[in-house]
Scaffold this motif. Structure first.
Motif, PDB file in Angstrom:
ATOM      1  N   SER A   2      62.504 -43.240  55.785  1.00  0.00           N
ATOM      2  CA  SER A   2      62.144 -44.576  56.245  1.00  0.00           C
ATOM      3  C   SER A   2      62.322 -45.593  55.131  1.00  0.00           C
ATOM      4  O   SER A   2      62.162 -45.287  53.957  1.00  0.00           O
ATOM      5  N   ASP A  16      60.973 -49.245  58.651  1.00  0.00           N
ATOM      6  CA  ASP A  16      62.170 -48.961  59.449  1.00  0.00           C
ATOM      7  C   ASP A  16      62.422 -47.461  59.424  1.00  0.00           C
ATOM      8  O   ASP A  16      62.947 -46.918  58.460  1.00  0.00           O
ATOM      9  N   ARG A  18      64.214 -45.884  61.859  1.00  0.00           N
ATOM     10  CA  ARG A  18      65.228 -45.589  62.878  1.00  0.00           C
ATOM     11  C   ARG A  18      66.017 -44.337  62.546  1.00  0.00           C
ATOM     12  O   ARG A  18      66.537 -43.686  63.450  1.00  0.00           O
ATOM     13  N   ASP A  24      62.097 -45.164  65.148  1.00  0.00           N
ATOM     14  CA  ASP A  24      61.394 -46.380  65.539  1.00  0.00           C
ATOM     15  C   ASP A  24      61.223 -47.305  64.343  1.00  0.00           C
ATOM     16  O   ASP A  24      61.595 -46.972  63.221  1.00  0.00           O
ATOM     17  N   VAL A  25      60.661 -48.485  64.626  1.00  0.00           N
ATOM     18  CA  VAL A  25      60.355 -49.467  63.591  1.00  0.00           C
ATOM     19  C   VAL A  25      58.894 -49.856  63.787  1.00  0.00           C
ATOM     20  O   VAL A  25      58.491 -50.232  64.889  1.00  0.00           O
ATOM     21  N   ASN A  89      63.167 -51.084  69.090  1.00  0.00           N
ATOM     22  CA  ASN A  89      64.198 -52.077  68.809  1.00  0.00           C
ATOM     23  C   ASN A  89      63.890 -52.800  67.500  1.00  0.00           C
ATOM     24  O   ASN A  89      62.838 -53.432  67.366  1.00  0.00           O
ATOM     25  N   TYR A  90      64.803 -52.720  66.553  1.00  0.00           N
ATOM     26  CA  TYR A  90      64.607 -53.338  65.238  1.00  0.00           C
ATOM     27  C   TYR A  90      64.408 -54.850  65.346  1.00  0.00           C
ATOM     28  O   TYR A  90      63.509 -55.412  64.720  1.00  0.00           O
TER      29      TYR A  90
END
Length: 124
Positions: A2, A16, A18, A24-25, A89-90
């Protein structure tokens, strides 16, 4: 692995993940020392500024910005000592983190978000 951003949205943190197993964020707040230093209290207008309270204020900031308060890519995982919003969603996470930073760094904005949170029953 991360990537953690502790400065752009301070006192919120964006993690972050992802490229992690969770993909995920996360937008997080647990900087209670900062809150005490900034406002000398953890209660504003009879509103508890704990993890759940901060979460409701962040959601209220989304409402104030004309955004969907509960987008499909958002999971809420706050506790009494931590505000924790998890996005898939970032862009949504970063947008929310920006709103959160703007909100929490102004007592006037906090008071406005308290009213919105109460009006929209976001405190639960």
């Amino acid at each position: 692995m991360s990537n953690t951003d502790k400065t752009t949205f301070h006192p919120f943190i964006v993690i972050d993940g992802r490229d992690s197993e969770w993909s995920d964020v996360r937008v997080s707040f647990d900087n209670w020392g900062w809150l005490q230093e900034a406002y000398k209290t953890d209660i504003i207008n009879d509103y508890h500024m704990n993890g759940y309270g901060i979460q409701a204020l962040v959601l209220a900031a989304r409402v104030a910005a004309g955004l969907d308060v509960y987008p499909a890519d958002l999971d809420l995982n706050s506790e009494g000592d931590t505000c924790y919003l998890i996005f898939k969603n970032y862009a949504s996470a970063v947008e929310t983190a920006g709103l959160a930073k703007e909100m929490i760094t102004s007592r006037k904005a906090i008071e406005k978000m308290i009213n919105i949170a109460r009006e929209h029953n976001l405190e639960d």
